[in-house]
Design a protein around this motif. Structure first.
Motif, mmCIF file in Angstrom:
data_model
loop_
_atom_site.group_PDB
_atom_site.id
_atom_site.type_symbol
_atom_site.label_atom_id
_atom_site.label_comp_id
_atom_site.label_asym_id
_atom_site.label_seq_id
_atom_site.Cartn_x
_atom_site.Cartn_y
_atom_site.Cartn_z
ATOM 1 N N VAL A 224 82.350 81.104 -58.389
ATOM 2 C CA VAL A 224 82.931 81.787 -59.561
ATOM 3 C C VAL A 224 82.053 81.634 -60.800
ATOM 4 C CG1 VAL A 224 85.272 81.578 -58.691
ATOM 5 C CG2 VAL A 224 84.380 79.794 -60.199
ATOM 6 N N GLY A 225 80.876 81.007 -60.643
ATOM 7 C CA GLY A 225 79.888 81.028 -61.709
ATOM 8 C C GLY A 225 79.723 79.784 -62.544
ATOM 9 N N HIS A 226 80.345 78.672 -62.162
ATOM 10 C CA HIS A 226 80.200 77.450 -62.948
ATOM 11 C C HIS A 226 78.877 76.750 -62.612
ATOM 12 C CE1 HIS A 226 84.209 77.967 -64.465
ATOM 13 N NE2 HIS A 226 84.746 77.900 -63.254
ATOM 14 N N ALA A 227 78.280 76.090 -63.606
ATOM 15 C CA ALA A 227 76.982 75.431 -63.436
ATOM 16 C C ALA A 227 77.140 74.066 -62.769
ATOM 17 C CB ALA A 227 76.306 75.273 -64.799
ATOM 18 N N ALA A 228 76.007 73.554 -62.265
ATOM 19 C CA ALA A 228 76.027 72.276 -61.541
ATOM 20 C C ALA A 228 76.589 71.119 -62.372
ATOM 21 C CB ALA A 228 74.617 71.939 -61.043
ATOM 22 N N PRO A 229 76.223 70.968 -63.663
ATOM 23 C CA PRO A 229 76.822 69.865 -64.429
ATOM 24 C C PRO A 229 78.341 69.970 -64.531
ATOM 25 C CG PRO A 229 74.852 70.660 -65.527
ATOM 26 C CD PRO A 229 75.148 71.631 -64.416
ATOM 27 N N ALA A 230 78.859 71.188 -64.699
ATOM 28 C CA ALA A 230 80.312 71.371 -64.763
ATOM 29 C C ALA A 230 80.954 71.033 -63.427
ATOM 30 C CB ALA A 230 80.646 72.809 -65.164
ATOM 31 N N ILE A 231 80.320 71.434 -62.338
ATOM 32 C CA ILE A 231 80.851 71.132 -61.009
ATOM 33 C C ILE A 231 80.889 69.620 -60.791
ATOM 34 C CG2 ILE A 231 80.431 71.362 -58.524
ATOM 35 C CD1 ILE A 231 79.167 74.105 -59.143
ATOM 36 N N GLY A 232 79.815 68.951 -61.178
ATOM 37 C CA GLY A 232 79.774 67.502 -61.041
ATOM 38 C C GLY A 232 80.844 66.818 -61.869
ATOM 39 N N ALA A 233 81.084 67.336 -63.086
ATOM 40 C CA ALA A 233 82.087 66.731 -63.966
ATOM 41 C C ALA A 233 83.495 66.902 -63.410
ATOM 42 C CB ALA A 233 81.992 67.350 -65.356
ATOM 43 N N VAL A 234 83.801 68.096 -62.896
ATOM 44 C CA VAL A 234 85.128 68.335 -62.322
ATOM 45 C C VAL A 234 85.344 67.469 -61.082
ATOM 46 C CG1 VAL A 234 86.578 70.058 -61.165
ATOM 47 C CG2 VAL A 234 85.365 70.661 -63.251
ATOM 48 N N THR A 235 84.323 67.379 -60.248
ATOM 49 C CA THR A 235 84.421 66.543 -59.056
ATOM 50 C C THR A 235 84.616 65.078 -59.426
ATOM 51 O OG1 THR A 235 82.963 68.085 -57.888
ATOM 52 C CG2 THR A 235 83.286 65.926 -56.890
ATOM 53 N N ALA A 236 83.880 64.638 -60.449
ATOM 54 C CA ALA A 236 84.022 63.253 -60.897
ATOM 55 C C ALA A 236 85.419 62.994 -61.444
ATOM 56 C CB ALA A 236 82.971 62.946 -61.963
ATOM 57 N N ALA A 237 85.975 63.965 -62.186
ATOM 58 C CA ALA A 237 87.325 63.804 -62.733
ATOM 59 C C ALA A 237 88.358 63.676 -61.622
ATOM 60 C CB ALA A 237 87.663 64.990 -63.634
ATOM 61 N N ALA A 238 88.181 64.464 -60.570
ATOM 62 C CA ALA A 238 89.111 64.377 -59.441
ATOM 63 C C ALA A 238 89.010 63.026 -58.746
ATOM 64 C CB ALA A 238 88.833 65.506 -58.444
ATOM 65 N N ASN A 239 87.787 62.520 -58.605
ATOM 66 C CA ASN A 239 87.617 61.205 -58.008
ATOM 67 C C ASN A 239 88.170 60.104 -58.911
ATOM 68 O OD1 ASN A 239 86.371 61.981 -55.565
ATOM 69 N ND2 ASN A 239 84.402 62.223 -56.584
ATOM 70 N N THR A 268 99.551 66.620 -53.359
ATOM 71 C CA THR A 268 98.155 66.806 -52.943
ATOM 72 C C THR A 268 97.897 68.262 -52.556
ATOM 73 O OG1 THR A 268 98.038 64.533 -52.123
ATOM 74 C CG2 THR A 268 96.362 66.052 -51.340
ATOM 75 N N GLY A 269 98.777 68.826 -51.735
ATOM 76 C CA GLY A 269 98.588 70.207 -51.300
ATOM 77 C C GLY A 269 98.766 71.213 -52.414
ATOM 78 N N VAL A 270 99.818 71.051 -53.210
ATOM 79 C CA VAL A 270 100.088 71.998 -54.304
ATOM 80 C C VAL A 270 98.973 71.948 -55.342
ATOM 81 C CG1 VAL A 270 101.643 72.500 -56.226
ATOM 82 C CG2 VAL A 270 102.583 71.979 -53.972
ATOM 83 N N GLY A 271 98.499 70.746 -55.670
ATOM 84 C CA GLY A 271 97.426 70.623 -56.647
ATOM 85 C C GLY A 271 96.134 71.263 -56.175
ATOM 86 N N LEU A 272 95.808 71.096 -54.890
ATOM 87 C CA LEU A 272 94.593 71.712 -54.361
ATOM 88 C C LEU A 272 94.698 73.233 -54.381
ATOM 89 C CD1 LEU A 272 91.826 71.248 -53.003
ATOM 90 C CD2 LEU A 272 93.009 71.310 -50.801
ATOM 91 N N ALA A 273 95.863 73.752 -53.999
ATOM 92 C CA ALA A 273 96.069 75.195 -54.034
ATOM 93 C C ALA A 273 95.967 75.722 -55.463
ATOM 94 C CB ALA A 273 97.432 75.540 -53.439
ATOM 95 N N GLY A 274 96.534 74.982 -56.413
ATOM 96 C CA GLY A 274 96.448 75.389 -57.807
ATOM 97 C C GLY A 274 95.021 75.411 -58.314
ATOM 98 N N PHE A 275 94.239 74.414 -57.919
ATOM 99 C CA PHE A 275 92.824 74.386 -58.300
ATOM 100 C C PHE A 275 92.109 75.653 -57.851
ATOM 101 C CE2 PHE A 275 88.799 73.848 -56.027
ATOM 102 C CZ PHE A 275 87.922 73.746 -57.097
ATOM 103 N N ALA A 276 92.263 76.006 -56.581
ATOM 104 C CA ALA A 276 91.556 77.162 -56.044
ATOM 105 C C ALA A 276 92.027 78.454 -56.710
ATOM 106 C CB ALA A 276 91.759 77.241 -54.532
ATOM 107 N N ALA A 288 94.561 70.866 -62.325
ATOM 108 C CA ALA A 288 95.226 70.952 -61.019
ATOM 109 C C ALA A 288 94.572 70.020 -60.010
ATOM 110 C CB ALA A 288 95.191 72.392 -60.512
ATOM 111 N N LEU A 289 93.246 69.964 -60.015
ATOM 112 C CA LEU A 289 92.538 69.092 -59.082
ATOM 113 C C LEU A 289 92.763 67.624 -59.445
ATOM 114 C CD1 LEU A 289 90.723 69.441 -56.599
ATOM 115 C CD2 LEU A 289 88.750 69.207 -58.107
ATOM 116 N N PHE A 290 92.926 67.339 -60.741
ATOM 117 C CA PHE A 290 93.199 65.980 -61.191
ATOM 118 C C PHE A 290 94.545 65.497 -60.648
ATOM 119 C CE2 PHE A 290 94.437 62.664 -64.172
ATOM 120 C CZ PHE A 290 93.249 61.983 -64.378
ATOM 121 N N VAL A 291 95.571 66.360 -60.750
ATOM 122 C CA VAL A 291 96.894 66.013 -60.214
ATOM 123 C C VAL A 291 96.818 65.775 -58.707
ATOM 124 C CG1 VAL A 291 99.232 66.879 -59.812
ATOM 125 C CG2 VAL A 291 98.148 67.210 -62.043
ATOM 126 N N SER A 292 96.113 66.673 -58.030
ATOM 127 C CA SER A 292 95.942 66.524 -56.590
ATOM 128 C C SER A 292 95.216 65.228 -56.254
ATOM 129 C CB SER A 292 95.157 67.725 -56.046
ATOM 130 O OG SER A 292 95.035 67.667 -54.650
#
Length: 380
Positions: A224-239, A268-276, A288-292
């Motif tokens: 959907v067009g997000h850059a690598a630093p943003a992807i890394g930050a979102v992934t880190a927030a979820a972790n 877990t399931g609802v949050g992942l679906a909301g993220f996508a 949404a991914l944070f809640v999941s």
């Protein structure tokens, strides 16, 4: 065990962002990435399925050392070659490393602490720190260098994890499971205890979530067009959320673990679906991914703890291995399902479908009675 888990998980978190993005850059499609992750899960499933028996023959610390070597090999393979076979072997080595590390590590900390809940929560806390810092480091390394730089750093971190692993206290393998008068193994609590069954189910949902974090979460954000630093930050927030969820478990009474697991499965399931579904809006998708992630963190700590506390002390290895096998099976099935759906619909919608399937079984869980935690034979 703390520094070992942090270093190993740092390598795992870094590679979880670097490998999918590197694969996309090499022309590998989203569906093919899902297939590669499925091979990783198959390797983990194979390892988890035999760990219960192996842990009765080999000291658990040796498996933890081997896990660091396998993770380093996984990253080094891609640094050495960008060929498709290298991606395949890399994922197989990484899957085996995860299966060996998590089962061996959980058994080690449970055997060296009085409380399974506290022991596993501490292990997940230190490991979660590494899983958070890894994706954060991946963004700048990829943006200002390349995915190969990130993989090289991950390989070095995995090698470093072998040092504290080698210094862990050596525990002799537990005594063989009890036998009946006929000389046959009696049905162990790992096979029949309700707590182990629910823990296995929770492990499956947590495994599906983790498989998405290691594959389609970065892919969805990239598409959907997000850059690598943003992807890394979102992934880190979820972790980071997963760490928080793991930490909360220590405040929950053992008798309440079962209903907490049921609620966490739904979130877990609802949050992942909301993220996508919200992937185009980075902030909303991150929430949404944070809640999941919080719910998944609860599952990955409370599930093994419930399995461990539901059986006799000498059966904990089998109980943890069984719950881990379900997790590994979900790590295999989830990316395969999403890969198949990608041929029929957009990648974000395929992840939405998976999230719905993860949350759906909560209806069945409500109809089940919660496992009763009673004193076990041979224990005070």
């Amino acid at each position: 065990m703390g520094s070992c888990g942090a270093l190993f998980s740092f390598a795992m978190g870094l590679s979880a962002v670097a490998i999918p993005l590197y694969a996309l850059a090499r022309g590998i499609t989203a569906a093919e990435i899902g297939m590669l992750v499925a091979f990783s899960a198959a390797a983990q499933l194979a390892m988890r399925s035999v760990m219960g028996r192996l842990l009765r023959r080999v000291a658990d610390k040796h498996f933890i050392v081997a896990a660091g070597a396998l993770m380093a090999m996984s990253c080094a393979l891609l640094v050495g070659s960008p060929a498709w076979w290298a991606f395949l072997l890399s994922q197989v080595a990484q899957g085996a490393a995860r299966g060996v590390f998590w089962t061996g590590g959980q058994v080690h900390v449970v055997r060296t602490h009085d409380s399974s809940v506290t022991a596993i929560a501490r292990m997940n806390l230190t490991s979660g720190v590494g899983q958070t810092l890894g994706p954060l480091a991946a963004g700048p390394l990829i943006a200002h260098g390349s995915a190969l730089w990130a993989l090289g750093v991950a390989a070095l971190a995995a090698l470093a994890a072998m040092i504290p692993a080698a210094l862990l206290v050596r525990l002799d393998p537990p005594r063989p499971a009890r036998r009946t008068k006929a000389g046959q193994h009696r049905p162990g609590a790992a096979d029949v205890a309700p707590g182990v069954g629910l823990a296995s189910w929770a492990g499956a949902v947590a495994g599906a979530w983790r498989s998405m974090m290691n594959s389609f979460v970065p892919v969805v954000l990239a598409e959907v067009g997000h850059a690598a630093p943003a992807i890394g930050a979102v992934t880190a927030a979820a972790n980071l959320a997963s760490i928080a969820g793991s930490s909360v478990v220590t405040w929950i009474r053992l008798a309440r673990l079962a209903p907490v697991l049921v609620l966490s499965i739904a979130l877990t399931g609802v949050g992942l679906a909301g993220f996508a579904g919200l992937a185009q809006w980075l902030g909303a998708a991150a929430v949404a991914l944070f809640v999941s992630g919080i719910a998944a963190g609860l599952l990955q700590t409370a599930g093994p703890a419930l399995a461990s506390e539901s059986v006799l002390v000498d059966e904990r290895g089998e109980a943890l291995a069984k719950a881990g096998t379900y997790r590994a099976a979900a790590l295999l099935a989830a990316p395969l399902l999403v890969s198949g759906l990608v041929g029929l619909m957009a990648t974000p919608m395929a992840v939405v479908v998976l999230g719905g399937l993860m949350a759906g079984p909560v209806v069945l869980a409500r109809g089940r009675s919660s496992p009763t935690m009673e004193p076990k034979e041979g224990e005070p």
